[in-house]
Motif scaffolding. Structure first.
Motif, PDB file in Angstrom:
ATOM      1  N   ALA A 121       0.831  -1.303   0.039  1.00  0.00           N
ATOM      2  CA  ALA A 121       0.140  -0.084  -0.012  1.00  0.00           C
ATOM      3  C   ALA A 121       0.887   1.288   0.049  1.00  0.00           C
ATOM      4  N   VAL A 122       1.902   1.029   0.991  1.00  0.00           N
ATOM      5  CA  VAL A 122       2.806   2.327   0.913  1.00  0.00           C
ATOM      6  C   VAL A 122       4.132   2.064   1.025  1.00  0.00           C
ATOM      7  N   LEU A 123       5.058   2.804   0.605  1.00  0.00           N
ATOM      8  CA  LEU A 123       6.630   2.547   0.542  1.00  0.00           C
ATOM      9  C   LEU A 123       6.978   2.923   2.171  1.00  0.00           C
ATOM     10  N   ARG A 124       7.877   1.950   2.716  1.00  0.00           N
ATOM     11  CA  ARG A 124       8.210   1.988   3.889  1.00  0.00           C
ATOM     12  C   ARG A 124       9.863   1.849   3.881  1.00  0.00           C
ATOM     13  N   LEU A 125      10.438   2.737   2.944  1.00  0.00           N
ATOM     14  CA  LEU A 125      12.059   2.353   2.957  1.00  0.00           C
ATOM     15  C   LEU A 125      12.700   3.493   3.882  1.00  0.00           C
ATOM     16  N   ASP A 126      11.731   4.445   4.394  1.00  0.00           N
ATOM     17  CA  ASP A 126      12.079   5.181   5.544  1.00  0.00           C
ATOM     18  C   ASP A 126      11.739   4.610   6.931  1.00  0.00           C
ATOM     19  N   HIS A 127      10.581   4.230   6.922  1.00  0.00           N
ATOM     20  CA  HIS A 127       9.739   3.641   8.148  1.00  0.00           C
ATOM     21  C   HIS A 127       9.394   2.305   7.967  1.00  0.00           C
ATOM     22  N   PRO A 128      10.351   1.145   8.069  1.00  0.00           N
ATOM     23  CA  PRO A 128       9.780  -0.046   7.963  1.00  0.00           C
ATOM     24  C   PRO A 128       8.671  -0.335   8.842  1.00  0.00           C
TER      25      PRO A 128
ATOM     26  N   GLY B 157       4.653  11.067  -2.270  1.00  0.00           N
ATOM     27  CA  GLY B 157       5.536  10.209  -2.907  1.00  0.00           C
ATOM     28  C   GLY B 157       5.609   8.764  -2.329  1.00  0.00           C
ATOM     29  N   ALA B 158       5.062   8.695  -1.319  1.00  0.00           N
ATOM     30  CA  ALA B 158       5.365   7.278  -0.658  1.00  0.00           C
ATOM     31  C   ALA B 158       3.899   6.323  -0.741  1.00  0.00           C
ATOM     32  N   VAL B 159       2.933   7.018  -1.427  1.00  0.00           N
ATOM     33  CA  VAL B 159       1.835   6.267  -1.581  1.00  0.00           C
ATOM     34  C   VAL B 159       1.896   5.486  -2.925  1.00  0.00           C
ATOM     35  N   LEU B 160       1.721   3.943  -2.762  1.00  0.00           N
ATOM     36  CA  LEU B 160       1.789   3.050  -3.925  1.00  0.00           C
ATOM     37  C   LEU B 160       0.038   2.849  -4.125  1.00  0.00           C
ATOM     38  N   LEU B 161      -0.704   2.634  -3.349  1.00  0.00           N
ATOM     39  CA  LEU B 161      -2.087   2.376  -3.519  1.00  0.00           C
ATOM     40  C   LEU B 161      -2.979   3.197  -2.639  1.00  0.00           C
ATOM     41  N   THR B 162      -3.816   4.038  -2.969  1.00  0.00           N
ATOM     42  CA  THR B 162      -4.546   4.807  -2.234  1.00  0.00           C
ATOM     43  C   THR B 162      -5.783   3.988  -1.542  1.00  0.00           C
ATOM     44  N   PRO B 163      -6.262   4.789  -0.480  1.00  0.00           N
ATOM     45  CA  PRO B 163      -7.371   3.802   0.077  1.00  0.00           C
ATOM     46  C   PRO B 163      -8.479   3.424  -0.912  1.00  0.00           C
TER      47      PRO B 163
ATOM     48  N   GLN C 142      -8.294   2.837  -4.127  1.00  0.00           N
ATOM     49  CA  GLN C 142      -7.489   1.508  -4.756  1.00  0.00           C
ATOM     50  C   GLN C 142      -7.783   0.208  -3.972  1.00  0.00           C
ATOM     51  N   CYS C 143      -7.235   0.348  -2.504  1.00  0.00           N
ATOM     52  CA  CYS C 143      -7.034  -0.814  -1.824  1.00  0.00           C
ATOM     53  C   CYS C 143      -8.590  -1.409  -1.527  1.00  0.00           C
ATOM     54  N   ARG C 144      -9.597  -0.643  -1.405  1.00  0.00           N
ATOM     55  CA  ARG C 144     -11.038  -1.061  -1.212  1.00  0.00           C
ATOM     56  C   ARG C 144     -11.363  -1.709  -2.548  1.00  0.00           C
ATOM     57  N   ALA C 145     -10.826  -1.254  -3.692  1.00  0.00           N
ATOM     58  CA  ALA C 145     -11.550  -1.738  -4.958  1.00  0.00           C
ATOM     59  C   ALA C 145     -10.836  -2.935  -5.026  1.00  0.00           C
ATOM     60  N   LEU C 146      -9.442  -3.119  -4.631  1.00  0.00           N
ATOM     61  CA  LEU C 146      -8.773  -4.345  -4.831  1.00  0.00           C
ATOM     62  C   LEU C 146      -9.377  -5.733  -4.017  1.00  0.00           C
ATOM     63  N   TRP C 147      -9.674  -5.012  -2.776  1.00  0.00           N
ATOM     64  CA  TRP C 147     -10.286  -6.027  -1.742  1.00  0.00           C
ATOM     65  C   TRP C 147     -11.679  -6.538  -2.206  1.00  0.00           C
TER      66      TRP C 147
ATOM     67  N   GLU D  62      -7.319   9.152   1.132  1.00  0.00           N
ATOM     68  CA  GLU D  62      -5.659   9.297   1.274  1.00  0.00           C
ATOM     69  C   GLU D  62      -5.337   8.684   2.783  1.00  0.00           C
ATOM     70  N   TRP D  63      -3.933   8.209   2.789  1.00  0.00           N
ATOM     71  CA  TRP D  63      -3.817   7.790   4.034  1.00  0.00           C
ATOM     72  C   TRP D  63      -3.096   9.139   4.770  1.00  0.00           C
ATOM     73  N   PRO D  64      -3.701   9.099   5.992  1.00  0.00           N
ATOM     74  CA  PRO D  64      -3.343  10.216   6.622  1.00  0.00           C
ATOM     75  C   PRO D  64      -1.748  10.063   7.321  1.00  0.00           C
TER      76      PRO D  64
END
Length: 842
Positions: free
Chosen positions: A593-600, A654-660, A662-667, A647-649
Motif C-alpha cells: 500500500a505504501v513505501l516503507r523505505l524510511d519507516h519499515p 510520494g510514498a503512496v503506492l495504493l490509495t485507500p 484503490q485498496c478497497r477496490a482491490l479487496w 488518502e492515508w493520513p
C-alpha cells in the motif's frame, strides 16, 4: 595696417588693429619660432615724450623713432611696436615700445588706449620698464600713480595671478636724476607703492597678500640725456648687462609659465583680441586657451606619428598573429618616444593644460597599444589552455595520483603564463595583470575540474550499473515471495548494494582528491539512483497486487502449516482456513500500500497495515487507532475511516503506492474472486459430512423414552409448573426489553455492562409494579385486561417478525461479505453459504 621697416614691426597700429600675419612672420624671421623659452620680452611704458624710445634704442640697439626736440614736443610713437635687440643675441630679446600715456593727441580716448596697452605689455612682457621722471617721485598724477593703480587692480581682478608663483619684474627707471640719492627716491616710491596697494580694491582671496607676492620691483636711475648724453649712454650699457645672465643684478628669470616661441605670436593676438573686446580678462585663462590649442595640435601630431610608425605597425601585426617576445618593453619604448616628443614641444605651455593633454596623450596612446596587449593576453591564455589540457589528460596515469599530478601541471603552466605576461606587460601602463593571472588560474582549475567530472561520471555510471544488477534480482525475488519482514529485508538489500557501490567508487576515484561536498553529492546521487530503482520494482509489484493477493490466498487456503494440500473432511475448519488465507492476502495488500523505505513496518504492524487487515475481518468501517511515529501517523492523530478515506493520513504523497480507494477496490475484487474457492471447500466438506451422517441407535432412542417418561407425566399432572415457567419467562423478557440490552451492548462490552448495572434494579422494580397493577386490574375488570393482553400479543408477534427479518438481513450481509451469493441458499449448496457466514461471524 601695421608698418614694418628697419627690423621694426608695428604690432598694433594707432587704430588698435593687430597684424597676425606680420607678427608670425616676424617671429620666424627673427628665429623666435624655434627658440623654445630661450627668449625674453621687454616692454616699456610711461608718459608721452618721456624718452622711452630713446632709452630702448640705447639699451638694446633698436631703432625706434625718437622725438625731435627741435620740432617741438608731440607724439612720436603711435600704437605698439616690436623689434629684436641686436646687442643681446642670447637669449633672443624682443623689445616692445608702447605709445606714451597722458598725450594730448588722443584726448578723451587716451585713458582707454593707455590702459589697453599697459595690460597688453604686462601680459606679454617678462620685464616691464616704467619710465618716469625723478622729480615726479612723490607726486600723484605726475608720477603716473593712477595708471599704476589701474594696472595693479586689473592685474588682480582679471589676471588672477597665483601668489609667489610667477612674479612680473617691474623695473622703475628714474630719468634725469637729481641730487636726491637713489635710496631716498626708492624709499619714497616704495611708500607710495604700499599706499597704492592698500588703496586698491582687491578680490577676497588676495586680501592678505602683499605687493611683493605678485611683483618683483627693481630700480635704476639715469642722468639727463640732453645734458649728459655720454653719461646716459655709458650707464645704459651698465643697465643692459642686467638683461643678460652675467649681470650682477640680472633681470632674467626662469622660464616657468612662459610660452614657447612658436606660440608667442598666437598668444599676443589672443591677448589683444580679448583686450579690445573689453572682456573680463583672465590672463591665465588666455594662456590656458593658447596651451589647449597648441597642446592639442602636438597631441594629434604625436598620435599620427605613432600610428604611422613602421616599428609600431610591425609590432601590432605580430601581436595579432601570435605571442611576441618582449612585447611590453618594445611597446613601452614606442610609447615613451611618443610622450617624450610631446614633452619636448609642450614643456613651455601652461602646466595644468600641458599635464592634462599629456595625460590624454598617454591614455590615447595606451589605448592604441591596449588592443595589441589584449591580443597578447588572449594568445597567452590560449597557449596556456592548450598546454594544460594536454598535460592534464595524461595525469591519471602518473605517479602519485591524478590530483597531485594535476597540481604540478597547474603550477608549471601558471609559472610559464606569468613569465609570458611579464614580457607582455607594458611598464607604467597600470594594466594590472593580477586579474589575468586569476583568470588563467580559473582556466586551469576548470580543465582539472572537467577531467575530474568526466572521471566521476565514468565511475558513477559503472557504480549505477552495478547497483542495478545488485538490486533488481533480489528485489524481484523478495517481492514475489512477499515475506512478513519484506521492507526490512529490502532496506538491508539497499544498504548492502550501496556499500558495494561506495567501495567501487572509492577504488575508482582513488588519487582524485574529491572534496567532501562532491563526495557527498556523489553518494547522494548513488543513493537516489538505488532508491529509484528499488521503488520502481515496488511500484511494479503494487500494480500487480491483485494477482499476488490471489496467489497468497490460494497458497495459505489450499495448504496446511506443513505445506501439504488440505482435505476438506468433516473435521476440517473451513472458516478458520478461509480467515487465515484472507489475512495473508490482506497482509500482501498492506505491504504494497505504501513505501516503507524510511519507516519499515514494526512487528505489530503500522496504522496503514492494521487498517487494511481490518478488511479481512469484514468490518464495514475499518478504524485505525492513532499511533505515534508509526507508518508516518503523527502522535495524537485521529482514527480514519478506511471506507470513506481518500488518502492515508500522515503519509507523504510520494510514498503512496495504493490509495485507500484503490485498496478497497482491490479487496472487493479479491473477495469476489476468492469466494468461489471457499464455497467449493464448504460444499466438499458438507458432502463428506453427509456421507458419514447416521441416525442415533434404537437403544438410545428407547433409553430417552424410558428415562424421560416420569418428567413428561409430572408436567401433565402438574400444569402449575408450566404456568410458573411461562410467568418467569415473560417477566425476564419484559425486564430484558426494559433494559434495552441490545442497544447498550452495542456501545461496547464494558460501557454496556456499566450502563446496565445501574439500570437493573430500577427496571425490575418498574416491571414488578406494572405486573402488580395488571393483577389488580384483572381482579376488577378481567375483560379490559384480556383485550390489552391480546393487543400486547399482536405487538409481540410483529416485533418477532421484524426481528426475524432483521436477522435474515444480517445473515445475507455476512454472506455477501464472505463472497457467497445469497441466491445460492435455495439450492443444495445453501449450507456452504451458511458455513461461510459462520466463518465470517467468527
Amino acid at each position: 595696417m601695421a608698418q614694418k621697416s628697419s627690423g621694426i614691426l608695428q604690432v598694433v597700429n594707432g587704430d588698435g588693429e593687430f597684424d597676425d600675419n606680420s607678427v608670425s612672420s616676424f617671429m620666424r624671421d627673427n628665429d623666435v619660432q624655434d627658440a623654445g623659452v630661450d627668449y625674453q620680452v621687454v616692454a616699456i611704458t610711461g608718459p608721452q615724450s618721456s624718452g622711452k624710445s630713446t632709452l630702448m634704442n640705447a639699451l638694446f640697439g633698436t631703432s625706434f623713432e625718437e622725438m625731435d626736440a627741435m620740432s617741438g614736443r608731440h607724439q612720436t610713437t603711435r600704437g605698439i611696436w616690436l623689434a629684436r635687440s641686436g646687442k643681446l643675441p642670447h637669449p633672443a630679446t624682443l623689445v616692445m615700445d608702447l605709445e606714451g600715456s597722458d598725450g594730448r593727441e588722443r584726448g578723451e580716448d587716451d585713458n582707454s588706449f593707455e590702459r589697453q596697452s599697459a595690460l597688453f605689455a604686462l601680459a606679454v612682457a617678462d620685464v616691464l620698464l616704467v619710465n618716469m621722471w625723478a622729480k615726479d617721485v612723490g607726486r600723484e598724477a605726475g608720477a603716473g600713480k593712477p595708471l599704476l593703480k589701474t594696472i595693479f587692480q586689473v592685474n588682480l581682478k582679471l589676471f588672477t595671478p597665483a601668489p609667489n608663483k610667477r612674479r612680473t619684474v617691474l623695473l622703475f627707471v628714474f630719468r634725469d636724476r637729481t641730487r636726491t640719492p637713489l635710496p631716498r627716491l626708492v624709499e619714497t616710491w616704495e611708500a607710495d607703492l604700499a599706499q597704492m596697494w592698500a588703496g586698491i580694491t582687491k578680490p577676497p582671496q588676495y586680501e592678505a597678500s602683499s605687493f611683493t607676492d605678485f611683483f618683483e620691483v627693481m630700480y635704476a636711475s639715469l642722468p639727463n640725456f640732453e645734458e649728459r648724453e655720454e653719461d646716459f649712454r655709458a650707464e645704459s650699457v651698465i643697465l643692459r648687462r642686467r638683461f643678460t645672465e652675467e649681470g650682477k643684478d640680472t633681470l632674467l628669470r626662469a622660464g616657468e609659465g612662459k610660452l614657447p616661441g612658436h606660440a608667442l605670436a598666437l598668444s599676443m593676438a589672443r591677448v589683444w583680441e580679448a583686450i579690445r573686446e573689453q572682456r573680463d580678462l583672465n590672463l591665465p585663462a588666455h594662456k590656458v586657451m593658447v596651451a589647449n590649442i597648441r597642446c592639442a595640435e602636438l597631441l594629434e601630431e604625436q598620435l599620427r606619428s605613432l600610428a604611422t610608425d613602421s616599428a609600431w605597425t610591425a609590432l601590432a601585426a605580430a601581436a595579432a598573429a601570435g605571442v611576441v617576445p618582449e612585447f611590453g618593453s618594445r611597446a613601452a619604448a614606442l610609447l615613451e618616444s611618443c610622450i617624450t616628443g610631446y614633452d619636448e614641444e609642450a614643456r613651455y605651455f601652461e602646466a595644468g593644460v600641458r599635464r592634462a593633454k599629456r595625460d590624454e596623450l598617454v591614455a590615447r596612446a595606451r589605448g592604441m597599444v591596449r588592443g595589441a596587449f589584449d591580443a597578447q593576453r588572449a594568445h597567452l591564455r590560449a597557449r596556456l589552455r592548450e598546454h594544460a589540457a594536454q598535460e592534464i589528460s595524461a595525469c591519471a596515469t602518473r605517479e602519485g595520483g591524478f590530483a597531485a599530478a594535476a597540481s604540478r601541471v597547474k603550477a608549471e603552466a601558471l609559472e610559464q603564463h606569468q613569465a609570458g605576461l611579464r614580457q607582455a606587460e607594458v611598464p607604467s601602463s597600470g594594466w594590472d595583470a593580477a586579474a589575468e593571472v586569476q583568470a588563467a588560474e580559473a582556466d586551469v582549475d576548470a580543465l582539472i575540474a572537467d577531467a575530474t567530472q568526466r572521471k566521476v561520471a565514468e565511475v558513477a555510471a559503472a557504480a549505477q550499473k552495478g547497483l542495478a544488477a545488485a538490486i533488481t534480482g533480489p528485489a524481484i525475488a523478495l517481492l514475489e515471495s512477499l515475506p512478513d519482514d519484506l521492507w526490512a529485508r529490502l532496506l538491508r538489500l539497499l544498504a548492502s548494494a550501496l556499500r558495494t557501490a561506495t567501495q567501487s567508487v572509492e577504488a575508482g576515484l582513488s588519487g582524485y582528491a574529491l572534496g567532501s561536498k562532491a563526495r557527498a553529492a556523489l553518494d547522494a546521487q548513488l543513493q537516489g539512483f538505488a532508491r529509484k530503482r528499488l521503488e520502481a520494482h515496488v511500484r511494479e509489484a503494487a500494480n500487480t497486487a491483485l494477482p499476488r493477493m490471489k496467489e497468497r490466498f490460494t497458497e495459505v487456503f489450499s495448504r496446511d502449516e506443513a505445506g501439504l494440500p488440505r482435505s476438506w473432511g468433516p473435521s476440517a475448519n473451513v472458516p478458520a482456513a478461509a480467515r487465515d488465507a484472507r489475512l495473508a492476502a490482506a497482509r500482501v495488500l498492506a505491504q504494497l500500500a505504501v513505501l516503507r523505505l524510511d519507516h519499515p513496518s514494526p512487528a505489530d504492524g503500522d496504522a496503514v497495515e492494521r487498517a487494511v487487515l481490518a478488511l479481512a475481518a469484514d468490518k464495514a468501517a475499518a478504524l485505525s487507532p492513532p499511533e505515534a511515529g508509526v507508518g508516518g501517523i503523527p502522535e495524537g492523530g485521529e482514527a480514519f475511516d478506511l471506507v470513506a478515506a481518500a488518502e492515508w493520513p500522515g503519509v507523504a504523497e510520494g510514498a503512496v503506492l495504493l490509495t485507500p480507494p484503490q485498496c478497497r477496490a482491490l479487496w472487493r475484487q479479491f473477495a469476489s474472486d476468492s469466494a468461489y474457492s471457499v464455497q467449493q471447500a464448504q460444499a466438499t466438506q458438507d458432502a463428506n459430512r453427509a456421507a458419514t451422517n447416521r441416525m442415533p441407535p434404537a437403544w438410545a432412542i428407547a433409553a430417552m423414552v424410558v428415562l424421560g417418561f416420569n418428567e413428561f407425566l409430572a408436567l401433565l399432572y402438574n400444569p402449575l409448573y408450566i404456568v410458573l415457567g411461562l410467568a418467569i419467562f415473560v417477566f425476564a423478557r419484559t425486564v430484558y426489553q426494559e433494559l434495552d440490552v441490545d442497544a447498550e451492548m452495542a456501545r461496547g462490552l464494558l460501557p454496556g455492562a456499566l450502563a446496565l448495572s445501574g439500570k437493573v434494579l430500577p427496571a425490575v422494580s418498574s416491571v414488578a409494579h406494572r405486573t402488580a397493577d395488571a393483577l389488580r386490574e384483572f381482579v376488577h375488570d378481567p375483560q379490559a385486561l384480556a383485550e390489552r393482553v391480546a393487543a400486547a400479543g399482536r405487538s409481540a408477534v410483529d416485533k418477532a417478525a421484524a426481528s426475524a427479518e432483521s436477522a435474515t438481513g444480517a445473515v445475507a450481509r455476512a454472506a455477501r461479505a464472505a463472497g457467497v451469493s445469497p441466491t445460492r441458499s435455495a439450492d443444495p449448496s445453501a449450507p456452504v453459504a451458511r458455513g461461510g457466514a459462520e466463518a465470517d461471524g467468527k
